[in-house]
Motif scaffolding. Structure first.
Motif, PDB file in Angstrom:
ATOM      1  N   VAL A  56       0.800  -1.232  -0.049  1.00  0.00           N
ATOM      2  CA  VAL A  56       0.080  -0.115   0.248  1.00  0.00           C
ATOM      3  C   VAL A  56       1.015   1.146   0.140  1.00  0.00           C
ATOM      4  O   VAL A  56       0.659   2.351  -0.656  1.00  0.00           O
ATOM      5  N   LEU A  57       2.035   1.255   0.777  1.00  0.00           N
ATOM      6  CA  LEU A  57       2.895   2.297   0.752  1.00  0.00           C
ATOM      7  C   LEU A  57       3.611   2.600  -0.720  1.00  0.00           C
ATOM      8  O   LEU A  57       3.950   3.708  -1.167  1.00  0.00           O
ATOM      9  N   GLU A  58       3.647   1.431  -1.495  1.00  0.00           N
ATOM     10  CA  GLU A  58       4.076   1.441  -2.772  1.00  0.00           C
ATOM     11  C   GLU A  58       3.171   2.171  -3.452  1.00  0.00           C
ATOM     12  O   GLU A  58       3.517   2.949  -4.477  1.00  0.00           O
ATOM     13  N   GLU A  59       1.851   2.183  -3.319  1.00  0.00           N
ATOM     14  CA  GLU A  59       0.708   2.885  -4.054  1.00  0.00           C
ATOM     15  C   GLU A  59       1.149   4.392  -3.882  1.00  0.00           C
ATOM     16  O   GLU A  59       1.127   5.298  -4.745  1.00  0.00           O
ATOM     17  N   PHE A  60       1.131   4.816  -2.485  1.00  0.00           N
ATOM     18  CA  PHE A  60       1.560   6.200  -2.129  1.00  0.00           C
ATOM     19  C   PHE A  60       2.764   6.859  -2.738  1.00  0.00           C
ATOM     20  O   PHE A  60       2.494   8.142  -3.339  1.00  0.00           O
ATOM     21  N   LYS A  61       3.836   6.026  -3.029  1.00  0.00           N
ATOM     22  CA  LYS A  61       4.773   6.434  -3.665  1.00  0.00           C
ATOM     23  C   LYS A  61       4.434   6.634  -5.271  1.00  0.00           C
ATOM     24  O   LYS A  61       4.910   7.608  -5.924  1.00  0.00           O
ATOM     25  N   ALA A  62       3.704   5.767  -5.825  1.00  0.00           N
ATOM     26  CA  ALA A  62       3.600   5.773  -7.339  1.00  0.00           C
ATOM     27  C   ALA A  62       2.455   6.772  -7.150  1.00  0.00           C
ATOM     28  O   ALA A  62       2.727   7.413  -8.787  1.00  0.00           O
ATOM     29  N   ASP A  63       1.525   7.336  -6.787  1.00  0.00           N
ATOM     30  CA  ASP A  63       0.764   8.547  -7.019  1.00  0.00           C
ATOM     31  C   ASP A  63       1.164   9.623  -6.512  1.00  0.00           C
ATOM     32  O   ASP A  63       0.729  10.712  -6.701  1.00  0.00           O
ATOM     33  N   GLY A  64       2.757   9.951  -6.080  1.00  0.00           N
ATOM     34  CA  GLY A  64       3.187  10.929  -5.726  1.00  0.00           C
ATOM     35  C   GLY A  64       2.786  11.438  -4.351  1.00  0.00           C
ATOM     36  O   GLY A  64       3.454  12.558  -4.025  1.00  0.00           O
TER      37      GLY A  64
END
Length: 283
Positions: free
Chosen positions: A127-135
């Protein structure tokens, strides 16, 4: 106060100021003023967490200091009761709202909690990877992860943590975890950098401080800086806030660095809970 804080380049290409200001255990009523004062002194990196209960006051302190958002590096951490993916998504947005920002420079999983959530911190990390991917999180990392926890992330996920925030100080140098981080491009951030004050009365530290005309805290924090750690002392005392910032106009020689490192007591020096067994989840 003039001082140049070095930046460390993370494995994702972003940079992080090596010295920051921590707000752990600072009462929310005192946090805004402490952050404002730290920023006035010259700090540009503020470390908070959902569990500290003072994110909103950190954000207010930044605004009170009159600095542009992009001039302040903000770190926060996921609270232990929000590890399930949907909970993590909701909690992250709550941090952004509390801080009144649309992104964090760094967001961490606060504890691995291997005995909770069926031992599943991997789905939380994704889920943290999602936050990084969306900036919305420029960089992502972990806190209190041991080597087996990091090895599991390496085997099961795509993004290597940019940092691992761990307990580290002269009484517990935590070199095994630091060495894994160095080998795999994970920067070490040191929490409890002065062992909750315990090392300040150590005869070796006191002797070095007297020889250099520095405070014991300055000596220990400089030891962290020269080891390559990111460090973020905390204080609400104006004098101490300023003293802890004055770390870049002196150096410790190799022999002095070794004297401090030899104070290591291994696990006996740990001041906080062990990451393999810590399982506190707020109700």
């Amino acid at each position: 106060m003039a001082s140049t804080i070095p930046d460390i380049t993370l494995n994702d290409g972003n940079t992080i100021p090596q010295l920051g200001f921590g707000v752990f255990q600072i009462d929310p009523a005192d946090t805004t003023e402490a952050v404002r004062r730290a920023l006035d002194v010259g700090y540009r990196h503020i470390d908070t967490a959902q569990g500290y209960g003072n994110e909103a006051e950190v954000g207010q302190g930044v605004r009170t200091a009159g600095l542009a958002r992009e001039d302040v590096y903000l770190t926060s951490k996921l609270n232990n009761n929000f590890h399930r993916p949907d909970d993590a998504r909701t909690a992250f947005q709550a941090s952004l709202d509390a801080l009144r920002t649309d992104y964090l420079d760094l967001f961490l999983i606060h504890w691995p909690l291997p005995t909770r959530y069926d031992g599943d911190f991997v789905s939380t990390w994704k889920v943290l990877e999602e936050f990084k991917a969306d900036g919305r999180a420029r960089s992502i990392g972990v806190s209190n992860f041991q080597v087996p926890h990091l090895e599991r992330l390496a085997a099961e996920t795509d993004v290597v943590p940019a940092v691992n925030q761990i307990e580290a100080h002269p009484y517990m140098t935590n070199d095994e975890v630091r060495a894994y981080g160095a080998k795999n491009g994970i920067v070490t951030q040191a929490w409890s950098p002065i062992a909750q004050g315990a090392v300040l009365d150590d005869p070796t530290i006191a002797d070095i401080a007297e020889q250099l005309g520095r405070t014991p805290a300055q000596v220990v924090l400089r030891w962290h800086i020269q080891r390559g750690d990111v460090v973020f002392p905390k204080s609400i005392t104006p004098k101490r806030i300023e003293e802890n910032f004055r770390l870049f106009d002196f150096e410790l020689d190799e022999a002095t660095m070794e004297r401090i490192t030899l104070l290591d007591r291994g696990e006996e020096g740990r001041t906080g809970p062990h990451p393999d067994t810590f399982d506190f989840v707020p109700a």
